[in-house]
Design a protein around this motif. Sequence first.
Motif, PDB file in Angstrom:
ATOM      1  N   ILE A   1      51.103  34.969  49.012  1.00 42.33           N
ATOM      2  CA  ILE A   1      49.707  34.708  49.354  1.00 42.33           C
ATOM      3  C   ILE A   1      48.842  35.248  48.212  1.00 42.33           C
ATOM      4  O   ILE A   1      49.044  36.379  47.781  1.00 42.33           O
ATOM      5  CB  ILE A   1      49.316  35.416  50.672  1.00 42.33           C
ATOM      6  N   PRO A   2      47.876  34.474  47.725  1.00 42.43           N
ATOM      7  CA  PRO A   2      46.974  35.003  46.691  1.00 42.43           C
ATOM      8  C   PRO A   2      46.285  36.284  47.191  1.00 42.43           C
ATOM      9  O   PRO A   2      45.679  36.293  48.270  1.00 42.43           O
ATOM     10  CB  PRO A   2      45.964  33.880  46.473  1.00 42.43           C
ATOM     11  N   GLN A   3      46.378  37.356  46.408  1.00 47.81           N
ATOM     12  CA  GLN A   3      45.910  38.660  46.865  1.00 47.81           C
ATOM     13  C   GLN A   3      44.423  38.698  47.188  1.00 47.81           C
ATOM     14  O   GLN A   3      44.024  39.256  48.203  1.00 47.81           O
ATOM     15  CB  GLN A   3      46.257  39.751  45.842  1.00 47.81           C
ATOM     16  N   LYS A   4      43.587  38.116  46.359  1.00 46.44           N
ATOM     17  CA  LYS A   4      42.138  38.134  46.615  1.00 46.44           C
ATOM     18  C   LYS A   4      41.809  37.422  47.931  1.00 46.44           C
ATOM     19  O   LYS A   4      40.965  37.871  48.704  1.00 46.44           O
ATOM     20  CB  LYS A   4      41.367  37.479  45.462  1.00 46.44           C
ATOM     21  N   PHE A   5      42.458  36.300  48.164  1.00 49.04           N
ATOM     22  CA  PHE A   5      42.260  35.546  49.403  1.00 49.04           C
ATOM     23  C   PHE A   5      42.712  36.389  50.596  1.00 49.04           C
ATOM     24  O   PHE A   5      42.029  36.472  51.618  1.00 49.04           O
ATOM     25  CB  PHE A   5      43.023  34.227  49.318  1.00 49.04           C
TER      26      PHE A   5
ATOM     27  N   VAL B   1      47.996  45.727  50.559  1.00 51.38           N
ATOM     28  CA  VAL B   1      47.692  44.304  50.412  1.00 51.38           C
ATOM     29  C   VAL B   1      48.622  43.651  49.399  1.00 51.38           C
ATOM     30  O   VAL B   1      49.156  42.564  49.636  1.00 51.38           O
ATOM     31  CB  VAL B   1      46.220  44.093  49.975  1.00 51.38           C
ATOM     32  N   GLY B   2      48.843  44.310  48.268  1.00 52.61           N
ATOM     33  CA  GLY B   2      49.699  43.758  47.219  1.00 52.61           C
ATOM     34  C   GLY B   2      51.118  43.504  47.695  1.00 52.61           C
ATOM     35  O   GLY B   2      51.741  42.510  47.316  1.00 52.61           O
ATOM     36  N   GLU B   3      51.630  44.383  48.521  1.00 47.82           N
ATOM     37  CA  GLU B   3      52.979  44.223  49.068  1.00 47.82           C
ATOM     38  C   GLU B   3      53.066  42.980  49.949  1.00 47.82           C
ATOM     39  O   GLU B   3      54.006  42.183  49.853  1.00 47.82           O
ATOM     40  CB  GLU B   3      53.340  45.475  49.878  1.00 47.82           C
ATOM     41  N   ILE B   4      52.072  42.806  50.811  1.00 52.49           N
ATOM     42  CA  ILE B   4      52.043  41.633  51.695  1.00 52.49           C
ATOM     43  C   ILE B   4      51.905  40.362  50.858  1.00 52.49           C
ATOM     44  O   ILE B   4      52.642  39.395  51.060  1.00 52.49           O
ATOM     45  CB  ILE B   4      50.876  41.711  52.704  1.00 52.49           C
TER      46      ILE B   4
ATOM     47  N   LEU C   1      42.287  39.992  55.608  1.00 51.02           N
ATOM     48  CA  LEU C   1      42.578  41.283  56.235  1.00 51.02           C
ATOM     49  C   LEU C   1      41.294  42.027  56.590  1.00 51.02           C
ATOM     50  O   LEU C   1      41.233  42.702  57.626  1.00 51.02           O
ATOM     51  CB  LEU C   1      43.466  42.127  55.319  1.00 51.02           C
ATOM     52  N   LEU C   2      40.274  41.887  55.778  1.00 51.67           N
ATOM     53  CA  LEU C   2      38.984  42.496  56.087  1.00 51.67           C
ATOM     54  C   LEU C   2      38.408  41.905  57.377  1.00 51.67           C
ATOM     55  O   LEU C   2      37.905  42.634  58.242  1.00 51.67           O
ATOM     56  CB  LEU C   2      38.015  42.296  54.925  1.00 51.67           C
ATOM     57  N   THR C   3      38.501  40.593  57.525  1.00 46.47           N
ATOM     58  CA  THR C   3      38.039  39.933  58.754  1.00 46.47           C
ATOM     59  C   THR C   3      38.812  40.453  59.966  1.00 46.47           C
ATOM     60  O   THR C   3      38.219  40.744  61.012  1.00 46.47           O
ATOM     61  CB  THR C   3      38.213  38.402  58.637  1.00 46.47           C
TER      62      THR C   3
END
Length: 139
Positions: free
Chosen positions: A36-40, A27-30, A45-47
């Motif tokens: 893109i804010p990582q938490k968002f 996720v951090g790489e993307i 990605l979970l969805t």
Amino acid sequence: MLSKRTKYGLKALTYIARSDREKPVQVGEIAKSENIPQKFLEGILLTLRKSGILGSKKGKHGGYYLRHEPSEIKMTDVMRVLEGPIAMVPCVSLNFYEKCDDCPDEHKCSVHKLMIQVRDNTLKVLRNNTLADLCCQKE
């Protein structure tokens, strides 16, 4: 208007599709690469994972990966997962139909007729494009 959630989801999917298919993408790489804010992004990605578009692997070398070939991932599916109904008004939605409260007869409604055209043309574009079309476009 396209929501940031959908815009970021499309960017993330494109990034994953362009990456080495042998290992999951973190996720951090993307987030860093696509700004893109990582938490968002984690929620997006979970969805996509819950919908079956993405898979995930936990652990040190974990991350997200596509569960299907990019050419098999239709934009209609991605849009419905991230954005919801494609139709602009509920009375023309194919999957989420609802009668409009303020319309006594939708068959005589000029807005209804116009929105059917908008829906049909939007669907045509989205059905005819896959993730492969996004990630393989020349820049």
